[in-house]
Design a protein around this motif. Structure first.
Motif, PDB file in Angstrom:
ATOM      1  N   LEU A 159       5.039   4.090  10.207  1.00  0.00           N
ATOM      2  CA  LEU A 159       4.884   2.701   9.781  1.00  0.00           C
ATOM      3  C   LEU A 159       3.992   1.919  10.743  1.00  0.00           C
ATOM      4  O   LEU A 159       3.110   1.154  10.317  1.00  0.00           O
ATOM      5  CB  LEU A 159       6.251   2.028   9.661  1.00  0.00           C
ATOM      6  CG  LEU A 159       7.159   2.543   8.543  1.00  0.00           C
ATOM      7  CD1 LEU A 159       8.529   1.890   8.620  1.00  0.00           C
ATOM      8  CD2 LEU A 159       6.522   2.302   7.174  1.00  0.00           C
ATOM      9  N   LEU A 160       4.204   2.097  12.042  1.00  0.00           N
ATOM     10  CA  LEU A 160       3.395   1.366  13.016  1.00  0.00           C
ATOM     11  C   LEU A 160       1.932   1.816  12.968  1.00  0.00           C
ATOM     12  O   LEU A 160       1.016   0.996  13.094  1.00  0.00           O
ATOM     13  CB  LEU A 160       3.970   1.552  14.423  1.00  0.00           C
ATOM     14  CG  LEU A 160       5.379   0.980  14.640  1.00  0.00           C
ATOM     15  CD1 LEU A 160       5.847   1.251  16.063  1.00  0.00           C
ATOM     16  CD2 LEU A 160       5.419  -0.512  14.338  1.00  0.00           C
TER      17      LEU A 160
ATOM     18  N   ARG B 101       0.805  -1.218   0.000  1.00  0.00           N
ATOM     19  CA  ARG B 101       0.000   0.000   0.000  1.00  0.00           C
ATOM     20  C   ARG B 101       0.845   1.279   0.000  1.00  0.00           C
ATOM     21  O   ARG B 101       0.321   2.367  -0.215  1.00  0.00           O
ATOM     22  CB  ARG B 101      -0.928   0.020   1.208  1.00  0.00           C
ATOM     23  CG  ARG B 101      -1.988  -1.076   1.204  1.00  0.00           C
ATOM     24  CD  ARG B 101      -2.974  -0.919   0.053  1.00  0.00           C
ATOM     25  NE  ARG B 101      -3.961  -1.994   0.061  1.00  0.00           N
ATOM     26  CZ  ARG B 101      -5.105  -1.958   0.723  1.00  0.00           C
ATOM     27  NH1 ARG B 101      -5.414  -0.885   1.444  1.00  0.00           N
ATOM     28  NH2 ARG B 101      -5.941  -2.969   0.660  1.00  0.00           N
ATOM     29  N   LEU B 102       2.121   1.163   0.280  1.00  0.00           N
ATOM     30  CA  LEU B 102       2.980   2.344   0.338  1.00  0.00           C
ATOM     31  C   LEU B 102       3.280   2.866  -1.065  1.00  0.00           C
ATOM     32  O   LEU B 102       3.261   2.120  -2.046  1.00  0.00           O
ATOM     33  CB  LEU B 102       4.288   2.004   1.055  1.00  0.00           C
ATOM     34  CG  LEU B 102       4.151   1.561   2.518  1.00  0.00           C
ATOM     35  CD1 LEU B 102       5.505   1.096   3.049  1.00  0.00           C
ATOM     36  CD2 LEU B 102       3.590   2.682   3.382  1.00  0.00           C
ATOM     37  N   SER B 103       3.596   4.143  -1.146  1.00  0.00           N
ATOM     38  CA  SER B 103       3.954   4.740  -2.427  1.00  0.00           C
ATOM     39  C   SER B 103       5.328   4.241  -2.862  1.00  0.00           C
ATOM     40  O   SER B 103       6.161   3.845  -2.027  1.00  0.00           O
ATOM     41  CB  SER B 103       3.981   6.259  -2.309  1.00  0.00           C
ATOM     42  OG  SER B 103       5.056   6.667  -1.471  1.00  0.00           O
ATOM     43  N   PRO B 104       5.606   4.243  -4.175  1.00  0.00           N
ATOM     44  CA  PRO B 104       6.925   3.828  -4.641  1.00  0.00           C
ATOM     45  C   PRO B 104       8.067   4.607  -3.984  1.00  0.00           C
ATOM     46  O   PRO B 104       9.120   4.030  -3.683  1.00  0.00           O
ATOM     47  CB  PRO B 104       6.869   4.080  -6.156  1.00  0.00           C
ATOM     48  CG  PRO B 104       5.411   3.949  -6.494  1.00  0.00           C
ATOM     49  CD  PRO B 104       4.687   4.510  -5.303  1.00  0.00           C
TER      50      PRO B 104
ATOM     51  N   ARG C 105      12.686   4.307  -0.286  1.00  0.00           N
ATOM     52  CA  ARG C 105      13.442   4.857   0.849  1.00  0.00           C
ATOM     53  C   ARG C 105      13.623   3.831   1.955  1.00  0.00           C
ATOM     54  O   ARG C 105      14.673   3.819   2.631  1.00  0.00           O
ATOM     55  CB  ARG C 105      12.714   6.087   1.413  1.00  0.00           C
ATOM     56  CG  ARG C 105      13.474   6.762   2.556  1.00  0.00           C
ATOM     57  CD  ARG C 105      14.793   7.317   2.051  1.00  0.00           C
ATOM     58  NE  ARG C 105      15.692   7.717   3.123  1.00  0.00           N
ATOM     59  CZ  ARG C 105      16.626   6.937   3.665  1.00  0.00           C
ATOM     60  NH1 ARG C 105      16.759   5.680   3.264  1.00  0.00           N
ATOM     61  NH2 ARG C 105      17.421   7.407   4.601  1.00  0.00           N
ATOM     62  N   LEU C 106      12.645   2.976   2.151  1.00  0.00           N
ATOM     63  CA  LEU C 106      12.745   1.995   3.227  1.00  0.00           C
ATOM     64  C   LEU C 106      13.776   0.914   2.929  1.00  0.00           C
ATOM     65  O   LEU C 106      14.399   0.366   3.856  1.00  0.00           O
ATOM     66  CB  LEU C 106      11.379   1.336   3.468  1.00  0.00           C
ATOM     67  CG  LEU C 106      10.279   2.237   4.026  1.00  0.00           C
ATOM     68  CD1 LEU C 106       8.989   1.451   4.166  1.00  0.00           C
ATOM     69  CD2 LEU C 106      10.684   2.855   5.361  1.00  0.00           C
ATOM     70  N   HIS C 107      13.968   0.601   1.669  1.00  0.00           N
ATOM     71  CA  HIS C 107      14.937  -0.434   1.317  1.00  0.00           C
ATOM     72  C   HIS C 107      16.342   0.018   1.703  1.00  0.00           C
ATOM     73  O   HIS C 107      16.739   1.164   1.473  1.00  0.00           O
ATOM     74  CB  HIS C 107      14.863  -0.759  -0.170  1.00  0.00           C
ATOM     75  CG  HIS C 107      13.776  -1.732  -0.502  1.00  0.00           C
ATOM     76  ND1 HIS C 107      13.979  -3.083  -0.601  1.00  0.00           N
ATOM     77  CD2 HIS C 107      12.454  -1.545  -0.718  1.00  0.00           C
ATOM     78  CE1 HIS C 107      12.847  -3.687  -0.884  1.00  0.00           C
ATOM     79  NE2 HIS C 107      11.901  -2.770  -0.962  1.00  0.00           N
ATOM     80  N   GLY C 108      17.059  -0.884   2.315  1.00  0.00           N
ATOM     81  CA  GLY C 108      18.402  -0.582   2.798  1.00  0.00           C
ATOM     82  C   GLY C 108      18.442  -0.144   4.242  1.00  0.00           C
ATOM     83  O   GLY C 108      19.515  -0.113   4.854  1.00  0.00           O
TER      84      GLY C 108
END
Length: 369
Positions: free
Chosen positions: A303-304, A223-226, A231-234
């Motif tokens: 996120l939570l 559901r998150l935007s691309p 940004r979350l990756h890494g």
């Protein structure tokens, strides 16, 4: 998959570092005066203050779902019925007795649970099996985890118990200062190798209330935007068991193993399905590595909150006698719902096989997928 360091048998012998026979042992059955109303009194919690275990050793985990027949021919023979609980998350399967599954069918169960996140079975005989037989069954899915603080059936520390009866319990104390019992978490994510396919079976349940809610962390990620996904990756987050151990100590409880802190990817990849899922939870995730406190608090809080508000990718399971729920701890979070005040007993047993060390695969932009 990120390999672990050493191979450890799934049925390793559990040997405490120390076991003083004169040490304090708290038994709920003793506290109930020998007139317990528990349906399975041998499952009532005990806490042995003498049991101290060494740090967990890394091991190589191969998910049984990786070799499973995707047609599920052994797990789902003719006559089996499957009812989806929501379009994306959760299924209820009828006309299967889990205790009779072959090794091939159990591997297919691991694959199905990874695909549907949560699978519910009714009218099972699992709770009536000898405890060791239940443990032997679940060892097919990984090495058993011994919880550092929870109650366990006497002489079976690999079984995690959830127990609330009457007005006095650690659960009541934990929620006394909260306006809601909602506490989304994935189990013991502070371990280097947190659980994968997990079993929870009912022993006693209130007539109404005490359900368990599950949230699909794959759908939460999707559901998150691309831009946010990229940004979350890494990024990695800190998962801590210290607070849980300190809470147990503050109540005179046990701490069987020294608490640990580990860092895990915020976006985790499932080793069989390849799906990406958020891997943060309010129970054990403390901060995001490399960010300043205000930045970490803001991103982790977002996120939570996103996970907790996702009613369209959550499922609620109502317990009934004979119910067994199997879920993938890597792809979900869950919360007990403490909504009854009748004093009725809510008593469940959890078998918690560990899985691989969490790992992440590179982000692929949706336009490139």
């Amino acid at each position: 998959m990120s390999p672990s360091i050493a191979e450890v048998p799934k049925t390793e012998v559990v040997v405490p570092v120390s076991a003083d026979p004169k040490a304090k042992i708290r038994r709920v059955i003793d506290e109930e005066g020998g007139t317990t109303t528990a349906s399975y009194p041998h499952y009532l919690p005990t806490w042995n203050h003498s049991e101290k275990y060494p740090p967990l050793t890394p091991f190589t985990h191969t998910d049984p779902g990786a070799s499973a027949d995707p047609t599920f021919k052994d797990l789902l023979p003719p006559g089996t019925t499957i009812q989806k609980l929501t379009p994306t998350t959760g299924s209820e399967i009828s006309n299967i007795q889990l205790s009779t599954l072959s090794p091939a069918a159990k591997s297919q169960l691991a694959l199905l649970v990874a695909q549907r996140r949560v699978v519910v079975f009714r009218n099972q005989d699992f709770a009536s099996l000898p405890i060791q037989s239940a443990l032997d069954y679940a060892a097919h899915f990984g090495r058993h985890h011994i919880h550092p603080t929870s109650g366990a059936p006497e002489n079976y520390p690999q079984v995690h118990l959830v127990h609330r009866s009457g007005s006095n319990s650690e659960i009541d104390s934990f929620f006394a200062g909260k306006t809601s019992s909602v506490a989304w978490h994935s189990d013991v994510t502070y371990e280097q190798q947190p659980p994968g396919t997990t079993f929870l079976y009912i022993l006693d349940t209130p007539e109404v209330g005490g359900d368990t809610a599950f949230v699909d962390q794959v759908q939460a990620y999707n559901r998150l935007s691309p831009a946010i996904k990229e940004r979350l990756h890494g990024l990695k987050a800190v998962h801590s068991g210290i607070e849980q151990a300190e809470f147990s100590k503050s109540r005179g409880g046990v701490v069987r193993r020294e608490p640990v802190v580990n860092e895990h990817p915020i976006v985790r990849t499932h080793p069989v399905t390849g799906e990406k899922a958020l891997f943060v939870n309010g129970g054990f995730t403390r901060s995001i590595v490399g960010l300043k406190k205000e930045e970490s608090d803001a991103l982790l809080g977002f996120l939570l909150n996103h996970i907790s508000r996702g009613i369209d990718y959550q499922v609620r399971v109502r317990w009934a006698p004979g119910t067994v729920v199997v879920w993938d701890n890597r792809l979900t979070a869950h919360s007990a719902i403490m909504d009854w005040s009748t004093g009725e007993r809510r008593h469940l047993a959890r078998l918690t096989p560990q899985a691989e060390t969490p790992f992440e695969t590179p982000y692929v932009a949706e336009s490139d997928a």
